[in-house]
Design a protein around this motif. Structure first.
Motif, PDB file in Angstrom:
ATOM      1  N   SER A  73       0.701  -1.232  -0.150  1.00 21.42           N
ATOM      2  CA  SER A  73       0.207  -0.139  -0.082  1.00 21.42           C
ATOM      3  C   SER A  73       0.795   1.093   0.041  1.00 21.42           C
ATOM      4  N   GLN A  74       0.241   2.430  -0.308  1.00 25.45           N
ATOM      5  CA  GLN A  74       0.912   3.539  -0.287  1.00 25.45           C
ATOM      6  C   GLN A  74       1.568   3.887   1.159  1.00 25.45           C
ATOM      7  N   GLU A  75       0.779   3.580   1.975  1.00 21.08           N
ATOM      8  CA  GLU A  75       1.214   3.820   3.546  1.00 21.08           C
ATOM      9  C   GLU A  75       2.419   3.049   3.639  1.00 21.08           C
ATOM     10  N   VAL A  76       2.372   2.021   3.336  1.00 23.63           N
ATOM     11  CA  VAL A  76       3.552   0.797   3.642  1.00 23.63           C
ATOM     12  C   VAL A  76       4.778   1.420   3.074  1.00 23.63           C
ATOM     13  N   LEU A  77       4.751   1.818   1.551  1.00 21.38           N
ATOM     14  CA  LEU A  77       5.818   2.420   1.052  1.00 21.38           C
ATOM     15  C   LEU A  77       6.256   3.709   1.754  1.00 21.38           C
ATOM     16  N   ALA A  78       5.493   4.424   2.365  1.00 17.95           N
ATOM     17  CA  ALA A  78       5.974   5.651   2.939  1.00 17.95           C
ATOM     18  C   ALA A  78       6.570   5.240   4.213  1.00 17.95           C
ATOM     19  N   LEU A  79       6.320   4.232   4.981  1.00 20.78           N
ATOM     20  CA  LEU A  79       6.952   3.717   6.258  1.00 20.78           C
ATOM     21  C   LEU A  79       8.351   3.254   5.741  1.00 20.78           C
ATOM     22  N   LEU A  80       8.498   2.337   4.481  1.00 21.18           N
ATOM     23  CA  LEU A  80       9.653   1.701   4.158  1.00 21.18           C
ATOM     24  C   LEU A  80      10.641   2.889   3.956  1.00 21.18           C
ATOM     25  N   PHE A  81      10.275   4.221   3.034  1.00 19.48           N
ATOM     26  CA  PHE A  81      11.023   5.066   2.730  1.00 19.48           C
ATOM     27  C   PHE A  81      11.509   5.869   3.819  1.00 19.48           C
ATOM     28  N   ALA A  82      10.784   5.990   4.874  1.00 18.53           N
ATOM     29  CA  ALA A  82      11.149   6.805   6.329  1.00 18.53           C
ATOM     30  C   ALA A  82      11.958   5.694   6.981  1.00 18.53           C
ATOM     31  N   LEU A 109      14.170  13.771   1.767  1.00 16.41           N
ATOM     32  CA  LEU A 109      12.899  14.033   2.283  1.00 16.41           C
ATOM     33  C   LEU A 109      11.989  14.385   1.381  1.00 16.41           C
ATOM     34  N   TRP A 110      12.150  15.278   0.668  1.00 15.68           N
ATOM     35  CA  TRP A 110      10.827  16.302  -0.343  1.00 15.68           C
ATOM     36  C   TRP A 110      10.470  15.203  -1.007  1.00 15.68           C
ATOM     37  N   SER A 111      11.189  13.944  -1.698  1.00 11.76           N
ATOM     38  CA  SER A 111      10.810  13.052  -2.560  1.00 11.76           C
ATOM     39  C   SER A 111       9.630  12.349  -1.971  1.00 11.76           C
ATOM     40  N   SER A 112       9.781  11.811  -0.615  1.00 13.12           N
ATOM     41  CA  SER A 112       8.566  11.234   0.138  1.00 13.12           C
ATOM     42  C   SER A 112       7.582  12.464   0.466  1.00 13.12           C
ATOM     43  N   LEU A 113       7.610  13.461   0.839  1.00 14.64           N
ATOM     44  CA  LEU A 113       6.811  14.472   0.966  1.00 14.64           C
ATOM     45  C   LEU A 113       5.943  14.817  -0.115  1.00 14.64           C
ATOM     46  N   ALA A 114       6.635  14.657  -1.479  1.00 11.97           N
ATOM     47  CA  ALA A 114       6.140  14.882  -2.593  1.00 11.97           C
ATOM     48  C   ALA A 114       5.272  13.691  -3.075  1.00 11.97           C
ATOM     49  N   TYR A 115       6.081  12.917  -3.300  1.00 14.47           N
ATOM     50  CA  TYR A 115       5.325  11.511  -3.812  1.00 14.47           C
ATOM     51  C   TYR A 115       4.358  10.751  -2.932  1.00 14.47           C
ATOM     52  N   GLN A 116       4.887  10.319  -1.876  1.00 14.69           N
ATOM     53  CA  GLN A 116       4.028   9.757  -0.732  1.00 14.69           C
ATOM     54  C   GLN A 116       3.091  10.429  -0.279  1.00 14.69           C
ATOM     55  N   GLY A 117       3.501  11.830   0.164  1.00 17.86           N
ATOM     56  CA  GLY A 117       2.538  12.702   0.399  1.00 17.86           C
ATOM     57  C   GLY A 117       1.333  12.905  -0.270  1.00 17.86           C
ATOM     58  N   GLU A 118       1.619  12.874  -1.785  1.00 18.57           N
ATOM     59  CA  GLU A 118       0.429  12.826  -2.492  1.00 18.57           C
ATOM     60  C   GLU A 118      -0.448  11.649  -2.547  1.00 18.57           C
ATOM     61  N   SER A 119       0.225  10.615  -2.266  1.00 18.40           N
ATOM     62  CA  SER A 119      -0.688   9.362  -2.117  1.00 18.40           C
ATOM     63  C   SER A 119      -1.235   8.878  -0.692  1.00 18.40           C
ATOM     64  N   ALA A 120      -0.494   9.201   0.305  1.00 14.68           N
ATOM     65  CA  ALA A 120      -0.829   8.800   1.591  1.00 14.68           C
ATOM     66  C   ALA A 120      -0.923   9.628   2.667  1.00 14.68           C
ATOM     67  N   GLY A 121      -0.923  11.104   2.010  1.00 11.46           N
ATOM     68  CA  GLY A 121      -1.239  12.280   3.056  1.00 11.46           C
ATOM     69  C   GLY A 121       0.125  12.806   3.761  1.00 11.46           C
ATOM     70  N   GLY A 122       0.166  14.212   3.158  1.00 15.06           N
ATOM     71  CA  GLY A 122       1.235  14.896   3.459  1.00 15.06           C
ATOM     72  C   GLY A 122       1.757  15.034   4.960  1.00 15.06           C
ATOM     73  N   GLU A 123       0.581  15.508   5.886  1.00 12.57           N
ATOM     74  CA  GLU A 123       0.833  15.592   7.366  1.00 12.57           C
ATOM     75  C   GLU A 123       1.488  14.203   7.900  1.00 12.57           C
ATOM     76  N   TRP A 124       0.933  13.162   7.503  1.00 15.79           N
ATOM     77  CA  TRP A 124       1.539  11.844   8.171  1.00 15.79           C
ATOM     78  C   TRP A 124       2.949  11.517   7.700  1.00 15.79           C
ATOM     79  N   VAL A 125       3.113  11.774   6.187  1.00 17.71           N
ATOM     80  CA  VAL A 125       4.323  11.210   5.849  1.00 17.71           C
ATOM     81  C   VAL A 125       5.345  12.477   6.464  1.00 17.71           C
TER      82      VAL A 125
END
Length: 214
Positions: A73-82, A109-125
């Motif tokens: 999921s996009q959330e899992v990808l965001a966690l993996l990136f972090a 960091l910006w890549s996560s905030l831009a890419y996963q932020g778009e898919s999983a929610g910016g504040e959470w990322v």
């Protein structure tokens, strides 16, 4: 005349420089060029690295992005990136900086905030990346998605997970917001016109880095 003490530059902390941009903006090429130029210019060791990193989480991410691993999921990808980012900082970036080397990172960091932020929610990322080391200088290579997608189609056999034009347009808007926010908060940021020829982009980046180091 008494000889003045000259500081040993190799023992001074290095600078952490990040290059960001949407897919197809040519940042990997520019990291290679900046690495060679910066080593010659400063006489210091320079670490060129990238995210996803070569660490355990980074290897999983690489396979997910090229679709060899599916089902995340996009959330899992965001966690993996972090997780990969913290591991990357702890095992590569911070040790190199502490030893006096400059570090250039292809995406951060910006890549996560831009890419996963778009898919999983910016504040959470943003929250799950709260402990990420801040760069000393961020260079944003700006290119319109119409141009980057044409480059991708002409130069790559396979298109990555996030490389779709409509999505990249939304990602570009997020990057531009990040530039404005960082500048308002006093971070050192430069926007580079990535639609120029490769040599012109490289020169613009070198000029900005030289001014920053001075």
């Amino acid at each position: 005349m008494q000889k003045q003490d000259v500081p040993d530059v190799q023992n001074l902390r290095g600078r952490f420089i990040v290059i960001e941009g949407v897919d197809g903006s040519g940042i990997s090429t520019q990291v290679v060029r900046l690495h060679a130029w910066l080593e010659e210019r400063t006489g210091r060791k320079v670490l060129a690295t990238k995210e996803p990193s070569e660490g355990p989480a980074g290897l999983v991410l690489r396979q997910a992005l090229n679709k060899r691993l599916q089902g995340f999921s996009q959330e899992v990808l965001a966690l993996l990136f972090a997780a990969d980012r913290l591991d990357h900082v702890n095992h590569q970036i911070r040790p190199a900086l502490d030893q006096g080397s400059h570090v250039i990172c292809d995406r951060y960091l910006w890549s996560s905030l831009a890419y996963q932020g778009e898919s999983a929610g910016g504040e959470w990322v943003e929250a799950i990346n709260a402990k990420a080391l801040k760069p000393d200088l961020t260079l944003f290579v700006r290119v319109e998605p119409e141009i980057t997608m044409a480059r991708i189609r002409n130069n790559r056999f396979q298109v990555d997970l996030f490389e779709k034009e409509a999505f990249l347009k939304r990602v570009l808007a997020r990057f531009e917001h990040l530039v404005e926010k960082a500048q308002a908060e006093g971070e050192t940021v430069a926007v580079i016109d990535g639609s120029m020829p490769i040599e012109s982009v490289a020169t613009a980046i070198q000029d900005r880095v030289q001014a920053f180091l001075a």
